[in-house]
Motif scaffolding. Structure first.
Motif, PDB file in Angstrom:
ATOM      1  N   VAL A 119      22.638   7.926 -11.498  1.00 25.22           N
ATOM      2  CA  VAL A 119      22.722   8.738 -12.724  1.00 25.22           C
ATOM      3  C   VAL A 119      21.645   9.820 -12.768  1.00 25.22           C
ATOM      4  CG1 VAL A 119      23.809   6.885 -14.043  1.00 25.22           C
ATOM      5  CG2 VAL A 119      21.308   7.095 -14.038  1.00 25.22           C
ATOM      6  N   GLY A 120      20.973  10.087 -11.635  1.00 23.42           N
ATOM      7  CA  GLY A 120      20.030  11.202 -11.581  1.00 23.42           C
ATOM      8  C   GLY A 120      18.583  10.834 -11.396  1.00 23.42           C
ATOM      9  N   GLY A 121      18.248   9.547 -11.175  1.00 22.69           N
ATOM     10  CA  GLY A 121      16.860   9.146 -10.975  1.00 22.69           C
ATOM     11  C   GLY A 121      16.387   9.348  -9.542  1.00 22.69           C
ATOM     12  N   ARG A 122      15.099   9.303  -9.371  1.00 20.57           N
ATOM     13  CA  ARG A 122      14.525   9.425  -8.029  1.00 20.57           C
ATOM     14  C   ARG A 122      14.766   8.182  -7.183  1.00 20.57           C
ATOM     15  NH1 ARG A 122       8.453  11.947  -8.958  1.00 20.57           N
ATOM     16  NH2 ARG A 122       9.033  14.153  -8.832  1.00 20.57           N
ATOM     17  N   GLY A 123      14.890   7.048  -7.839  1.00 18.52           N
ATOM     18  CA  GLY A 123      15.109   5.802  -7.126  1.00 18.52           C
ATOM     19  C   GLY A 123      13.813   5.101  -6.786  1.00 18.52           C
ATOM     20  N   ASN A 124      13.922   3.881  -6.319  1.00 25.30           N
ATOM     21  CA  ASN A 124      12.770   3.082  -5.910  1.00 25.30           C
ATOM     22  C   ASN A 124      12.481   3.330  -4.436  1.00 25.30           C
ATOM     23  OD1 ASN A 124      12.835   1.986  -8.477  1.00 25.30           O
ATOM     24  ND2 ASN A 124      13.988   0.170  -7.844  1.00 25.30           N
ATOM     25  N   LEU A 125      11.234   3.691  -4.140  1.00 25.10           N
ATOM     26  CA  LEU A 125      10.809   3.920  -2.756  1.00 25.10           C
ATOM     27  C   LEU A 125       9.725   2.903  -2.436  1.00 25.10           C
ATOM     28  CD1 LEU A 125      11.102   5.777  -0.246  1.00 25.10           C
ATOM     29  CD2 LEU A 125       9.176   7.100  -1.138  1.00 25.10           C
ATOM     30  N   ILE A 126      10.113   1.876  -1.714  1.00 25.86           N
ATOM     31  CA  ILE A 126       9.202   0.782  -1.392  1.00 25.86           C
ATOM     32  C   ILE A 126       9.180   0.605   0.124  1.00 25.86           C
ATOM     33  CG2 ILE A 126       8.753  -1.684  -1.681  1.00 25.86           C
ATOM     34  CD1 ILE A 126      10.217  -1.493  -4.377  1.00 25.86           C
ATOM     35  N   GLY A 127       7.996   0.658   0.706  1.00 33.05           N
ATOM     36  CA  GLY A 127       7.866   0.533   2.154  1.00 33.05           C
ATOM     37  C   GLY A 127       6.429   0.689   2.574  1.00 33.05           C
ATOM     38  N   SER A 128       6.222   1.164   3.807  1.00 36.40           N
ATOM     39  CA  SER A 128       4.853   1.254   4.315  1.00 36.40           C
ATOM     40  C   SER A 128       4.749   2.235   5.471  1.00 36.40           C
ATOM     41  CB  SER A 128       4.359  -0.126   4.775  1.00 36.40           C
ATOM     42  OG  SER A 128       5.178  -0.611   5.834  1.00 36.40           O
ATOM     43  N   TYR A 129       3.533   2.736   5.669  1.00 38.81           N
ATOM     44  CA  TYR A 129       3.146   3.484   6.863  1.00 38.81           C
ATOM     45  C   TYR A 129       2.305   2.511   7.689  1.00 38.81           C
ATOM     46  CZ  TYR A 129       4.305   7.539   3.949  1.00 38.81           C
ATOM     47  OH  TYR A 129       4.944   8.444   3.127  1.00 38.81           O
ATOM     48  N   ASP A 130       2.834   2.071   8.820  1.00 35.86           N
ATOM     49  CA  ASP A 130       2.198   0.989   9.577  1.00 35.86           C
ATOM     50  C   ASP A 130       1.223   1.528  10.621  1.00 35.86           C
ATOM     51  OD1 ASP A 130       3.724  -0.859   8.156  1.00 35.86           O
ATOM     52  OD2 ASP A 130       5.398  -0.696   9.572  1.00 35.86           O
ATOM     53  N   ASN A 131       0.012   0.963  10.617  1.00 36.98           N
ATOM     54  CA  ASN A 131      -1.008   1.272  11.634  1.00 36.98           C
ATOM     55  C   ASN A 131      -1.197   2.776  11.823  1.00 36.98           C
ATOM     56  OD1 ASN A 131      -1.552  -1.490  12.334  1.00 36.98           O
ATOM     57  ND2 ASN A 131       0.416  -1.514  13.423  1.00 36.98           N
ATOM     58  N   THR A 132      -1.460   3.454  10.712  1.00 35.01           N
ATOM     59  CA  THR A 132      -1.671   4.897  10.790  1.00 35.01           C
ATOM     60  C   THR A 132      -2.935   5.225  11.585  1.00 35.01           C
ATOM     61  OG1 THR A 132      -2.910   4.927   8.710  1.00 35.01           O
ATOM     62  CG2 THR A 132      -0.529   5.249   8.580  1.00 35.01           C
ATOM     63  N   GLY A 133      -2.893   6.315  12.306  1.00 35.55           N
ATOM     64  CA  GLY A 133      -4.056   6.732  13.084  1.00 35.55           C
ATOM     65  C   GLY A 133      -3.888   8.152  13.585  1.00 35.55           C
ATOM     66  N   THR A 134      -5.000   8.797  13.876  1.00 34.02           N
ATOM     67  CA  THR A 134      -4.996  10.169  14.383  1.00 34.02           C
ATOM     68  C   THR A 134      -5.920  10.280  15.582  1.00 34.02           C
ATOM     69  OG1 THR A 134      -4.591  11.084  12.179  1.00 34.02           O
ATOM     70  CG2 THR A 134      -5.458  12.593  13.831  1.00 34.02           C
ATOM     71  N   LEU A 135      -5.422  10.886  16.656  1.00 31.56           N
ATOM     72  CA  LEU A 135      -6.222  11.163  17.837  1.00 31.56           C
ATOM     73  C   LEU A 135      -6.640  12.623  17.810  1.00 31.56           C
ATOM     74  CD1 LEU A 135      -7.331  10.251  20.609  1.00 31.56           C
ATOM     75  CD2 LEU A 135      -5.146  10.968  21.596  1.00 31.56           C
TER      76      LEU A 135
END
Length: 432
Positions: free
Chosen positions: A406-422
């Motif tokens: 009906v026009g909602g953004r919705g539920n966003l449930i999750g994860s960014y796993d083991n984030t890292g930057t080289l």
């Protein structure tokens, strides 16, 4: 024409969101990458001190210039959790930062000796923000599709040696800010597909960098810096496209369709103290402690919570202040070679622990750096450095009362796993 050149410069030298406990990075492609920022404003061994602590220029002889470049790869990918609204689909967005995770950085620094006690300098570097881009049809598209928040700083500086121990420095921080945002709009009627909202503006902000350096003796010194807050005030008319008649009518009735949207970003003030201690001819120890005032950052989430009842185009996101600790060492391997090592920790700026917004998939950060530089001649040095920045696993838990249907953004449930930057950097310093 000038603004276009600054935009190109910002894209080239800006570093990234994947770094500190906030969105300010210490990585400028210099030796500080290999030290994980340990001794950041007490090292003063090359022209990069123009940026890190202008008072350190009094330790430089003659004219010196440093150019640096770095390449970064960020492992920031989203994993969709079972609680995500099924109608949002299964696209995880790909690598969120840069182009397939890759993006460049660097800086340029110059110091000039008016006299042995008076120095002038100039630096251009970007250490605030980075581009963030998900697939257009990813599950979180009603929260964000892409955003770019960059700040490139032009810093004329001056330093003066008060006596044989104390030096003072100051610089003007002229920051050119770039802000672009794109988010999908949920048209409840499937035949129309998603609508789109775009926001794009540039702005100048002004601040001051003050530095102090106290040399206890020839091999031991303390550096202290204060960087003021920089206000970037953006104002533009959002651009809408592909809206269904019902959504367009609702936005128009709410006065949002043709409105001007003001967004104030406050690049936080920060204080840092560093030490450099020459233990013996081979070893030196370095350390830093710092604070950044992210509680006044003021970032907002652009989008529409419920297209059946639109009331605003923005949602405030709260933040908290952060702390920085770093320790490192330098080892003189031989007469031409100097090795750098470092480790650092930055506390998180998002208040809900490991739960973050998809606009900023970062929070706490651990840094591990190593590097080496070679004295090529009396007037030139070159170096390489690498650093790994570990951000851990970050969760999202965004829920709305209006269903997607009906026009909602919705539920966003999750994860960014083991984030890292080289981070991989190369630099050169020259004396003239």
């Amino acid at each position: 024409m000038f603004s276009s050149l600054v935009v190109i410069c910002a894209t080239t030298v800006a570093t990234g969101q994947a770094f500190a406990g906030g969105m300010i990075a210490y990585e400028l492609g210099t030796a500080d990458v290999g030290l994980a920022s340990a001794g950041y404003n007490a090292r003063a061994q090359d022209a990069s001190t123009v940026f890190t602590n202008p008072a350190g220029m009094t330790r430089l002889e003659g004219k010196q210039a440093l150019a640096s470049g770095q390449l970064l790869w960020a492992n920031t990918r989203y994993s969709i959790g079972s609680g995500t609204s099924p109608l949002l689909g299964s696209d995880n967005g790909g690598y969120a930062i840069g182009s397939s995770g890759w993006f460049p950085g660097g800086g340029a620094f110059f110091s000039y000796s008016v006299s042995p006690d008076l120095k002038l300098g100039f630096a251009v570097a970007g250490n605030f923000g980075a581009p963030l881009k998900y697939d257009n049809d990813w599950a979180g598209r009603y929260y964000i599709q892409s955003t770019t928040l960059l700040g490139v700083s032009l810093l004329p500086t001056i330093a003066y040696r008060v006596n044989d121990k104390l030096s003072l420095g100051a610089g003007l921080n002229a920051m050119y800010g770039i802000y672009q945002d794109q988010v999908a709009i949920n048209n409840p009627i499937p035949a129309f597909g998603d609508g789109r909202l775009k926001y794009d503006d540039n702005s100048w902000g002004w601040g001051a960098n003050l530095g102090l350096m106290y040399e206890i003796d020839e091999g031991n010194r303390i550096g202290l810096t204060w960087n003021s807050q920089v206000d970037l005030d953006f104002k533009a008319s959002p651009e809408f496209s592909n809206l269904s008649p019902i959504v367009a009518s609702g936005l128009n009735k709410a006065g949002l369709l043709n409105s001007n949207l003001k967004i104030g970003i406050k690049v936080p003030q920060q204080v840092m103290a560093s030490v450099f201690a020459q233990i013996n001819p081979q070893w030196a120890a370095l350390g830093s402690v710092g604070w950044q005032q992210w509680s006044k950052f003021g970032r907002v989430n652009i989008g529409i919570e419920d297209t059946s009842n639109p009331v605003s185009l923005t949602t405030d996101i709260p933040f908290k202040d952060t702390w920085h600790l770093a320790a490192g060492a330098q080892y003189r391997l031989s007469n031409p070679w100097l090795l750098n090592f470092g480790i650092a920790y930055d506390s998180g700026f998002q208040p809900n622990g490991s739960t973050v917004s998809p606009l900023m998939p970062l929070n706490t950060a651990w840094r591990f750096g190593v590097g080496g530089q070679q004295q090529l001649s009396k007037t030139s040095v070159w170096g390489l450095a690498a650093e790994y920045i570990y951000g851990g696993t970050l969760k999202t838990d965004l829920q709305t009362t209006a269903p997607v249907a009906v026009g909602g953004r919705g539920n966003l449930i999750g994860s960014y796993d083991n984030t890292g930057t080289l981070v991989m950097s190369v630099y050169g310093n020259w004396k003239f």
